[in-house]
Scaffold this active site. Structure first.
Site, PDB file in Angstrom:
ATOM      1  N   THR A  39       3.960 -60.262 164.081  1.00  0.00           N
ATOM      2  CA  THR A  39       3.503 -60.742 162.772  1.00  0.00           C
ATOM      3  C   THR A  39       2.153 -60.168 162.397  1.00  0.00           C
ATOM      4  O   THR A  39       1.939 -59.717 161.270  1.00  0.00           O
ATOM      5  CB  THR A  39       3.434 -62.282 162.773  1.00  0.00           C
ATOM      6  OG1 THR A  39       4.754 -62.807 162.914  1.00  0.00           O
ATOM      7  CG2 THR A  39       2.834 -62.803 161.469  1.00  0.00           C
ATOM      8  N   CYS A  40       1.215 -60.169 163.338  1.00  0.00           N
ATOM      9  CA  CYS A  40      -0.150 -59.726 163.049  1.00  0.00           C
ATOM     10  C   CYS A  40      -0.173 -58.339 162.420  1.00  0.00           C
ATOM     11  O   CYS A  40      -0.788 -58.122 161.388  1.00  0.00           O
ATOM     12  CB  CYS A  40      -0.977 -59.736 164.332  1.00  0.00           C
ATOM     13  SG  CYS A  40      -2.639 -59.051 164.117  1.00  0.00           S
ATOM     14  N   ILE A 178      -4.883 -68.328 155.279  1.00  0.00           N
ATOM     15  CA  ILE A 178      -3.996 -67.444 154.509  1.00  0.00           C
ATOM     16  C   ILE A 178      -4.190 -67.674 153.015  1.00  0.00           C
ATOM     17  O   ILE A 178      -4.271 -66.724 152.227  1.00  0.00           O
ATOM     18  CB  ILE A 178      -2.520 -67.673 154.903  1.00  0.00           C
ATOM     19  CG1 ILE A 178      -2.290 -67.311 156.368  1.00  0.00           C
ATOM     20  CG2 ILE A 178      -1.593 -66.853 154.006  1.00  0.00           C
ATOM     21  CD1 ILE A 178      -0.904 -67.673 156.884  1.00  0.00           C
ATOM     22  N   VAL A 231       1.394 -81.544 146.278  1.00  0.00           N
ATOM     23  CA  VAL A 231       2.427 -80.960 145.426  1.00  0.00           C
ATOM     24  C   VAL A 231       3.692 -81.811 145.512  1.00  0.00           C
ATOM     25  O   VAL A 231       4.165 -82.147 146.603  1.00  0.00           O
ATOM     26  CB  VAL A 231       2.731 -79.517 145.845  1.00  0.00           C
ATOM     27  CG1 VAL A 231       3.896 -78.957 145.028  1.00  0.00           C
ATOM     28  CG2 VAL A 231       1.496 -78.640 145.671  1.00  0.00           C
ATOM     29  N   HIS A 436     -33.826 -53.303 161.725  1.00  0.00           N
ATOM     30  CA  HIS A 436     -34.108 -53.658 160.329  1.00  0.00           C
ATOM     31  C   HIS A 436     -33.867 -52.451 159.435  1.00  0.00           C
ATOM     32  O   HIS A 436     -34.251 -51.336 159.792  1.00  0.00           O
ATOM     33  CB  HIS A 436     -35.574 -54.102 160.195  1.00  0.00           C
ATOM     34  CG  HIS A 436     -35.995 -54.362 158.792  1.00  0.00           C
ATOM     35  ND1 HIS A 436     -35.644 -55.502 158.108  1.00  0.00           N
ATOM     36  CD2 HIS A 436     -36.750 -53.612 157.933  1.00  0.00           C
ATOM     37  CE1 HIS A 436     -36.160 -55.454 156.889  1.00  0.00           C
ATOM     38  NE2 HIS A 436     -36.837 -54.322 156.757  1.00  0.00           N
TER      39      HIS A 436
END
Length: 463
Positions: A39-40, A178, A231, A436
């Site tokens: 999936t990743c 997500i 919902v 820096h």
């Protein structure tokens, strides 16, 4: 064919476990029903971040005039963005395949199912092994919302698989990682976005200040954020979708071209025939102990399929831990210290515990916080409001947590993971000199703020 180890699933946890096993001399195979990378790589982390990079670039171009760079005629080409996403995925997928091949790992193409505790079938062939690791992953969860099966009501799988979700107006059900990342993609290319979240804040499992800051930034950019909203249904009329929700006892609705449902993910165990191996499940998830062993000692499980932390790097660490347990070698990674990243703009990254969590545990802490609006690099790059917050144990003064919301947060968190893992104290961290101008100077400032003598932070006013 007999193996020392068969890994079921070639996602980040699975293929990393297989490679570590091969390095330790085990004859290893990986069974994969779809594409290597899981999936990743194919429908998650990599595609999302690729699209977000394009969207952020487009948004930055729109603001380039503030930097003295005038750009005209810029367009966000949705299909071209997805074409680049596909190229990135294909390149990385090819890299995973080469890693498996280079380490002498057999790839068994097809869906794996147990026929006994010692064997599985893949595409009609039977394979046996002394050990198994289940790394079958997860898929989007879809709650029983009336209308969730209507056309153009999609999950992240559909949204990331194709270029067909070219919506001018999008409703996102779910304000987790997500949800906010996809809001960033669509809002970044100028689309109208509405988030509906059932809990009282977005990113509810993170530091409260992170949630509040991100909500303010999204609203400033035009995203409608509705929290504490449930919902109740989705309807369709004339090609438009209407999402109805309840909030504070009132019924409200919003219309759009598309609706994205992203309320979580669930373990993929169907088809594995775990019963044949005698593996215990808990509400569809594989039960494991501290070594990621199931109730069948030579069968392990890692990653999303266990219902734990659903992060690629967590699964990788768990896979390595499994293999090292099988081979009875010293652990080389701590699978319990897991950083979390959200690739919004500004980026978000955390590790360890928050000050609120420490309080709940009865632990006294010292916090150091630096507001990044005073950071030179943040001003140069026109970054939004952000901060770095460090949490130290009050007794030992060791770093036990960090929460970042600023430019390059997802890169900087690695330094703080190392600090927590090594048990570094405030004094030890203060010794480190940061260059820096950089974002990472903020880490030094946050360390000094914990002692009340940060050079670049205004002291509190005396009353």
């Amino acid at each position: 064919m007999q193996y020392d180890l068969i890994v079921i699933g070639a996602g980040p946890g699975g293929y990393v476990a297989a490679i570590r096993a091969a390095q330790l001399g085990l004859k290893t195979a990986v069974a994969e029903r779809a594409e290597v990378g899981g999936t990743c790589l194919n429908r998650g982390c990599i595609p999302t971040k690729t699209l977000m990079h394009s969207a952020n670039l487009y948004r930055e171009i729109g603001e380039a005039g503030k930097m003295g760079v005038n750009v005209t005629g810029a367009e966000a080409d949705f299909k071209a963005m997805h074409a680049r996403k596909a190229q990135v995925v294909e390149q990385l997928r090819g890299g995973v395949a080469q890693l498996l091949k280079g380490n002498g790992i057999d790839v068994l193409e097809g869906e794996a199912a147990f026929v006994s505790p010692e064997s599985i079938t893949v595409s009609g062939e039977t394979y046996t092994a002394r050990n198994f690791i289940i790394a079958a992953g997860s898929k989007p969860a879809v709650p029983p919302i009336p209308g969730a099966d209507l056309p153009n009501v999609v999950t992240s799988d559909e949204m990331l698989d194709t270029d067909s979700c070219d919506y001018n107006e999008l409703v996102i059900i779910g304000g987790g990682v997500i949800g906010v990342e996809m809001a960033g993609v669509y809002n970044g290319i100028g689309r109208k976005v509405t988030i509906i979240e059932a809990l009282e804040r977005i990113l509810a499992n993170m530091d409260r200040e992170i949630s509040q800051n991100l909500s303010m930034i999204l609203k400033k950019r035009g995203v409608a954020v509705n929290t504490g909203a449930m919902v109740t249904g989705i309807t369709q009329e004339g090609g438009r979708l209407t999402c109805t929700f309840e909030r504070k006892g009132k019924t409200e609705s919003v219309s759009a071209d598309g609706v994205l449902i992203c309320v979580g993910r669930r373990a993929v165990t169907e088809g594995l025939n775990t019963e044949a191996a005698g593996i215990e499940l808990d509400r569809g998830r594989v039960k494991v102990d501290g070594n990621y062993q199931t109730n069948v000692p030579h069968i392990y499980a890692i990653g999303d399929v266990t219902g734990g932390i659903q992060l690629a790097h967590a699964a990788e660490a768990q896979g390595i831990t499994c293999v090292e347990h099988i081979c009875d070698v010293t652990r080389t990674v701590d699978p319990n210290l897991v950083p979390a990243c959200v690739y919004t703009s500004p980026e978000i990254a955390t590790v360890g515990i928050t000050a609120d969590e420490a309080k709940q545990q009865g632990k006294a802490v010292i916090t150091g916080k630096y507001i990044m609006s005073g950071n030179g690099k943040s001003i140069i790059e026109n970054e939004e409001r952000g901060f770095i917050k460090l949490v130290f144990d009050a007794e030992t003064e060791k770093l036990i947590g960090a929460q970042l919301m600023c430019g390059r947060a997802t890169d900087m968190i690695g330094e703080l993971v190392t600090a927590v893992s090594a048990g570094l104290s405030k004094a030890q961290m203060a010794m480190a000199l940061h260059p820096h101008p950089t974002f990472c100077e903020g880490i030094t400032e946050a360390v000094h703020a914990a002692d009340g003598h940060s050079i670049h932070t205004m002291p509190p006013r005396k009353r």
